[in-house]
Design an enzyme around this catalytic site. Structure first.
Site, mmCIF file in Angstrom:
data_model
loop_
_atom_site.group_PDB
_atom_site.id
_atom_site.type_symbol
_atom_site.label_atom_id
_atom_site.label_comp_id
_atom_site.label_asym_id
_atom_site.label_seq_id
_atom_site.Cartn_x
_atom_site.Cartn_y
_atom_site.Cartn_z
ATOM 1 N N HIS A 1 22.827 0.059 13.229
ATOM 2 C CA HIS A 1 24.205 0.426 13.558
ATOM 3 C C HIS A 1 24.695 -0.348 14.773
ATOM 4 C CE1 HIS A 1 24.523 4.075 10.974
ATOM 5 N NE2 HIS A 1 23.208 4.098 11.135
ATOM 6 N N ALA B 1 -2.068 -2.958 13.185
ATOM 7 C CA ALA B 1 -1.670 -1.608 12.784
ATOM 8 C C ALA B 1 -0.898 -0.909 13.897
ATOM 9 C CB ALA B 1 -2.907 -0.798 12.409
ATOM 10 N N ASN C 1 0.823 -1.205 0.000
ATOM 11 C CA ASN C 1 0.000 0.000 0.000
ATOM 12 C C ASN C 1 0.863 1.264 0.000
ATOM 13 O OD1 ASN C 1 -2.393 1.533 0.095
ATOM 14 N ND2 ASN C 1 -3.348 0.041 1.451
ATOM 15 N N LYS D 1 3.686 -8.344 20.392
ATOM 16 C CA LYS D 1 3.584 -9.599 21.130
ATOM 17 C C LYS D 1 2.389 -10.394 20.617
ATOM 18 C CE LYS D 1 5.641 -7.726 25.367
ATOM 19 N NZ LYS D 1 5.451 -7.486 26.821
ATOM 20 N N GLY E 1 -1.507 -1.124 8.729
ATOM 21 C CA GLY E 1 -0.916 0.172 8.444
ATOM 22 C C GLY E 1 -0.008 0.680 9.551
#
Length: 248
Positions: A157, A202, A129, A222, A184
Site C-alpha cells: 500500500h 530459513a 513446499n 543480508k 522455510g
C-alpha cells in the site's frame, strides 16, 4: 452456475490427462489406465472416480492442450480455469487453492495447503513446499526449491494519512531466478529479485534484491557469503542421497 464451476467443487482423488507423445510413456500410461479402470471402476467402483473421469474430460480441451499429463489431487480448487496452464508432468497436491492465473512448468510440484493468487508463473522442475502463499506478479524460474510456509507478498500500500495509513493498493513484481533455494518461513516483499543460484536462509525477510550466487539471511536479509558458480560443497555429517520424487 456453470457445469465447470459445479465440477470444480467436487472432491476428487486424481485426474490423468494425456501427455506430449512419447511411445514408452504413452504405453505405460495406457496400461496403468486400463488397470486403474478395471480395479477402481468396474470391480470396486467409487463415486469420486467417475467425477474425476468426467472432470478430466471436460477440462482437457480448456486447459490449453489436451495432449498433456497433469496430476491433480483431491480438494484442489481451480478458479478461472481458462487462465491456468499446467505443463507435462506438473503435479498439484491436496488442498491447494489457485485463483486467477497460473503457469506451472514441466515436472514442477506444488505441495499441499499452498495458496496461489495469480497471475503467477512457475518454471520447470520447481518444488513449492507445503503451506506457501504466492501472490500475483510473481515469476519463479526453473530449478527453484522453496521451503514450507514461504510467503511472496507482492501486494503493498501507499502510505496514507494519519487517519488511514494503508493507502492505495499496488502490485510490485517478484522474480526468483534459476536455481535458487529458499528456506522455510521466508517472507519476500514486492519489488524484489533473488539472483540466480542464491540461497535465502530459513526465516529471513527479503526486502531488497539479492545478488546471484550468495547466501542471504536475517531480517532484513543480508549477504553473509558468496558462492561459486559450481558445486557449493557438502554439509557436515554423513552424506545421504535425497529420495527421488516419484512423478505421476
Amino acid at each position: 452456475m456453470s457445469i465447470l464451476s459445479i465440477l470444480e467443487r467436487f472432491e476428487v482423488n486424481s485426474i490423468y490427462l494425456l501427455s506430449k507423445f512419447t511411445l514408452k510413456r504413452e504405453i505405460k500410461l495406457l496400461l496403468y489406465g486400463i488397470l486403474h479402470f478395471v480395479l477402481n471402476i468396474l470391480l470396486f467402483p467409487k463415486r469420486s472416480m467417475y467425477v474425476a473421469a468426467i472432470r478430466g474430460l471436460l477440462l482437457s480441451p480448456i486447459m490449453k492442450g489436451p495432449l498433456r499429463v497433469r496430476f491433480i489431487m483431491g480438494n484442489v480448487i481451480l478458479s478461472d480455469i481458462s487462465k491456468i496452464f499446467l505443463d507435462t508432468d506438473a503435479i498439484i497436491k491436496e488442498d491447494v487453492y489457485v485463483k486467477k492465473g497460473l503457469e506451472l512448468g514441466k515436472r514442477s510440484y506444488i505441495e499441499r495447503g499452498t495458496t496461489i493468487n495469480g497471475p503467477v508463473v512457475i518454471g520447470s522442475r520447481c518444488f513449492i513446499n507445503y503451506g506457501s502463499e504466492i501472490n500475483g506478479e510473481t515469476v519463479i524460474e526453473d530449478n527453484v526449491i522453496i521451503g514450507p510456509e514461504v510467503k511472496f507478498l507482492s501486494k503493498t500500500h501507499e502510505k496514507g494519512s494519519e487517519d488511514f495509513r494503508a493507502g492505495n493498493l499496488h502490485h510490485l513484481p517478484i522474480r526468483v531466478e534459476k536455481g535458487v533455494w529458499i528456506g522455510g518461513g521466508v517472507i519476500i516483499l514486492g519489488g524484489v529479485t533473488i539472483g540466480r543460484g542464491s540461497i535465502v536462509g530459513a526465516g529471513s525477510v527479503v526486502t531488497k534484491d539479492v545478488p546471484k550466487n550468495v547466501i542471504a539471511v536475517g531480517n532484513p536479509a543480508k549477504v553473509i557469503k558468496r558462492l561459486g558458480p559450481g558445486y557449493g560443497g557438502k554439509p557436515k555429517g554423513n552424506p545421504k542421497k535425497p529420495p527421488e520424487i516419484k512423478w505421476a
